[in-house]
Design a protein around this motif. Structure first.
Motif, PDB file in Angstrom:
ATOM      1  N   ASP A 186       0.845  -1.199   0.000  1.00  7.19           N
ATOM      2  CA  ASP A 186       0.000   0.000   0.000  1.00  7.19           C
ATOM      3  C   ASP A 186       0.880   1.248   0.000  1.00  7.19           C
ATOM      4  O   ASP A 186       1.229   1.791   1.045  1.00  7.19           O
ATOM      5  CB  ASP A 186      -0.918  -0.013   1.221  1.00  7.19           C
ATOM      6  N   VAL A 187       1.243   1.682  -1.195  1.00  6.91           N
ATOM      7  CA  VAL A 187       2.093   2.875  -1.333  1.00  6.91           C
ATOM      8  C   VAL A 187       1.377   4.108  -0.816  1.00  6.91           C
ATOM      9  O   VAL A 187       1.989   4.993  -0.196  1.00  6.91           O
ATOM     10  CB  VAL A 187       2.499   3.063  -2.817  1.00  6.91           C
ATOM     11  N   PHE A 188       0.074   4.181  -1.023  1.00  5.95           N
ATOM     12  CA  PHE A 188      -0.683   5.379  -0.653  1.00  5.95           C
ATOM     13  C   PHE A 188      -0.675   5.591   0.855  1.00  5.95           C
ATOM     14  O   PHE A 188      -0.537   6.720   1.335  1.00  5.95           O
ATOM     15  CB  PHE A 188      -2.114   5.265  -1.188  1.00  5.95           C
ATOM     16  N   PHE A 189      -0.835   4.505   1.621  1.00  2.00           N
ATOM     17  CA  PHE A 189      -0.802   4.646   3.076  1.00  2.00           C
ATOM     18  C   PHE A 189       0.550   5.172   3.534  1.00  2.00           C
ATOM     19  O   PHE A 189       0.623   6.123   4.333  1.00  2.00           O
ATOM     20  CB  PHE A 189      -1.082   3.300   3.746  1.00  2.00           C
ATOM     21  N   TRP A 190       1.621   4.583   3.015  1.00  4.17           N
ATOM     22  CA  TRP A 190       2.949   4.986   3.484  1.00  4.17           C
ATOM     23  C   TRP A 190       3.331   6.383   2.992  1.00  4.17           C
ATOM     24  O   TRP A 190       4.118   7.082   3.648  1.00  4.17           O
ATOM     25  CB  TRP A 190       3.986   3.958   3.060  1.00  4.17           C
ATOM     26  N   ASN A 191       2.785   6.807   1.852  1.00  4.88           N
ATOM     27  CA  ASN A 191       3.024   8.186   1.404  1.00  4.88           C
ATOM     28  C   ASN A 191       2.425   9.200   2.365  1.00  4.88           C
ATOM     29  O   ASN A 191       2.901  10.341   2.471  1.00  4.88           O
ATOM     30  CB  ASN A 191       2.446   8.400   0.011  1.00  4.88           C
ATOM     31  N   GLU A 192       1.355   8.799   3.069  1.00  6.86           N
ATOM     32  CA  GLU A 192       0.770   9.675   4.081  1.00  6.86           C
ATOM     33  C   GLU A 192       1.614   9.703   5.358  1.00  6.86           C
ATOM     34  O   GLU A 192       1.579  10.668   6.115  1.00  6.86           O
ATOM     35  CB  GLU A 192      -0.657   9.199   4.418  1.00  6.86           C
ATOM     36  N   VAL A 193       2.371   8.643   5.588  1.00  3.89           N
ATOM     37  CA  VAL A 193       3.183   8.536   6.805  1.00  3.89           C
ATOM     38  C   VAL A 193       4.530   9.229   6.632  1.00  3.89           C
ATOM     39  O   VAL A 193       4.995   9.947   7.526  1.00  3.89           O
ATOM     40  CB  VAL A 193       3.400   7.055   7.185  1.00  3.89           C
ATOM     41  N   ALA A 202       7.137   1.092  -0.849  1.00  2.00           N
ATOM     42  CA  ALA A 202       5.867   0.694  -0.226  1.00  2.00           C
ATOM     43  C   ALA A 202       6.051   0.496   1.276  1.00  2.00           C
ATOM     44  O   ALA A 202       5.564  -0.469   1.860  1.00  2.00           O
ATOM     45  CB  ALA A 202       5.312  -0.564  -0.873  1.00  2.00           C
ATOM     46  N   GLY A 203       6.740   1.435   1.902  1.00  2.00           N
ATOM     47  CA  GLY A 203       6.912   1.428   3.354  1.00  2.00           C
ATOM     48  C   GLY A 203       8.243   0.926   3.844  1.00  2.00           C
ATOM     49  O   GLY A 203       8.631   1.211   4.978  1.00  2.00           O
TER      50      GLY A 203
END
Length: 461
Positions: A186-193, A202-203
């Motif tokens: 989940d690239v999108f989740f880690w881009n928020e982090v 991807a994290g």
């Protein structure tokens, strides 16, 4: 138990099969680190059951570490000094003689050097910040691997720290939280982090390919830190054993991270094959250091490797972070079975075929649990039973039933994954037919498409 083989049960033990005993396996590491970290590494692998450990001291100034373990025959420590590198070992797998500049080349050399000395069957090349983990006993798992598999992939689980950065090694190895890609990415989740510039995969900030166990008793085509290739191209490579996890403490302490980053910025430590995202991230860290010095790198550590409670919960809920207690390695003697809601697949010695029986920890003497070894990435699996202290692989006969034969190589089946979270699968033969369950408890080939009777669960029991 074996069709068309006239042999009494009490004679089965003389058949040359995979005997379930303590497996011989070793680790190889090329290291430049302080004695405390090296000792944590050694104690972990000794507890895990390694038969041998080959430790190559990359800096000759660390030769005093050799004396600390001189009374332990399991630990082989080699000082990589000028005399060591001036020997031409005639390794055909390498195209250099002498001390190479790239650390990866030195590691490859040392793996082959260890192969000339080892007496074990399986070898793993790891870094000093990589700790193999398995809830089940590694020796037992390795003894169940058929001879037509050359290497086993160990996927990385990267350490992350809740709220505070670790200051000591005790703090580092106390974390129970690890990021991974095994269930989903989940690239999108880690881009928020993570902030822009601290480029991740991807994290993950370390490698995503993992490491592997490979056979020391098979001729090696060429060495690799992540992939090892045999001369025999018919052997399967990089077969994933999900039990094995590579706990990667990529940053260790804040102090270690700062020194590691400065060594790379100043090219004191040449990582020859650093991947593109890591190269671009290093440029960002260099800018942070030029602006804020070591304090800037310390802040970068916290941004990269420390997570708050809210994002930790989200990551766990999204199956991106797992909780793992690395101190419980090898404590569970369980099996991976094929099950339905109330039944498990077993092999019946009396009928010489597989069937579904009521799920119970205790089976009648003539029944054995069928175990499955699966690789979701390659979409294959093989089946086996343990009987009379032997591993016995299962094959299909002409009627589509599973039968047992005394061979050391496994038959591979196609695997379809329907639900990676709940581990729901279908198993098919190469002709496209699926194994199906019947209301009578039969398990055999015959279905041309997947419906409810062709979907099974994978369960650790």
């Amino acid at each position: 138990l074996y069709p068309n083989i006239c042999i009494e049960y009490e004679q089965l033990n003389i058949i040359i099969l995979k005997c379930i005993k303590m497996s011989n396996w070793s680790v190889v590491v090329t290291v430049k680190a302080d004695p405390e970290l090296i000792d944590v590494f050694i104690q972990h692998y000794l507890k895990l059951g390694a038969s041998e450990m080959f430790i190559y001291l990359d800096d000759p100034a660390d030769r005093y570490i050799q004396d600390l373990y001189s009374d332990n025959s399991q630990i082989d420590i080699q000082v990589c000094d000028e005399a060591f590198w001036n020997i031409d070992y005639k390794f055909k797998n390498l195209d250099f003689v002498g001390r190479p500049d790239g650390v990866e080349d030195r590691q490859s050399h040392n793996v082959i050097h260890a192969l000339t000395k080892t007496k074990v069957k399986w070898l793993a090349c790891v870094d000093i910040d990589e700790f193999i983990y398995s809830e089940r006993k590694i020796s037992r798992i390795l003894d169940s691997i058929p001879d037509n598999i050359f290497s086993l992939r160990i996927k990385p689980f990267e350490a992350i720290y809740l709220n505070h950065a670790p200051l000591t090694y005790q703090d580092v190895f106390a974390t129970p939280y690890f990021k991974h890609h095994t269930k989903r990415s989940d690239v999108f989740f880690w881009n928020e982090v993570y902030p822009e510039g601290l480029i991740h995969k991807a994290g993950l900030f370390g490698h995503v390919s993992g490491k592997c166990f490979f056979r020391a008793d098979e001729p090696l085509k060429w060495p690799g830190l992540h992939n090892f290739n045999p001369i025999d191209i018919t052997l399967k490579t990089n077969y994933i054993v999900e039990d094995f996890k590579l706990l990667h403490f990529e940053a260790l302490t804040v102090h270690f991270f700062i020194q590691k980053t400065l060594n790379r910025i100043n090219k004191n430590f040449n990582v020859k094959y650093l991947d593109g995202p890591s190269v671009r991230r290093l440029e960002n860290l260099k800018d942070r250091y030029n602006k804020g010095g070591e304090k800037g790198l310390s802040e970068a550590y916290k941004l990269m490797h420390v997570i708050d409670s809210e994002n930790l919960k989200k990551g766990c809920d999204l199956y991106l972070i797992d909780r793992i207690d690395m101190h419980t390695v090898g404590n569970f003697d369980k099996r991976i079975l094929i099950t339905t809601h109330h039944t498990a697949l077993v092999y019946n010695d009396l009928t010489e075929q597989c069937e579904l029986a009521a799920l119970s920890e205790e089976l009648e003497p003539h029944l054995s649990f069928v175990q499955v070894a699966y690789d979701f990435d390659q979409k294959v699996c093989y089946l086996f039973v343990e009987k009379f202290n032997n591993v016995i692989y299962l094959y299909t006969d002409k009627r589509g039933r599973l039968v047992a034969y005394p061979f050391k190589k496994a038959m591979f089946f196609k695997l379809e994954l329907h639900d990676i979270i709940n581990y729901q699968i279908s198993i098919a033969y190469e002709n496209g037919q699926y194994f199906t369950a019947t209301p009578k408890g039969e398990f055999k080939l015959g279905a041309k498409e997947v419906k409810a009777w062709e979907i099974f669960n994978i369960s650790l029991i």
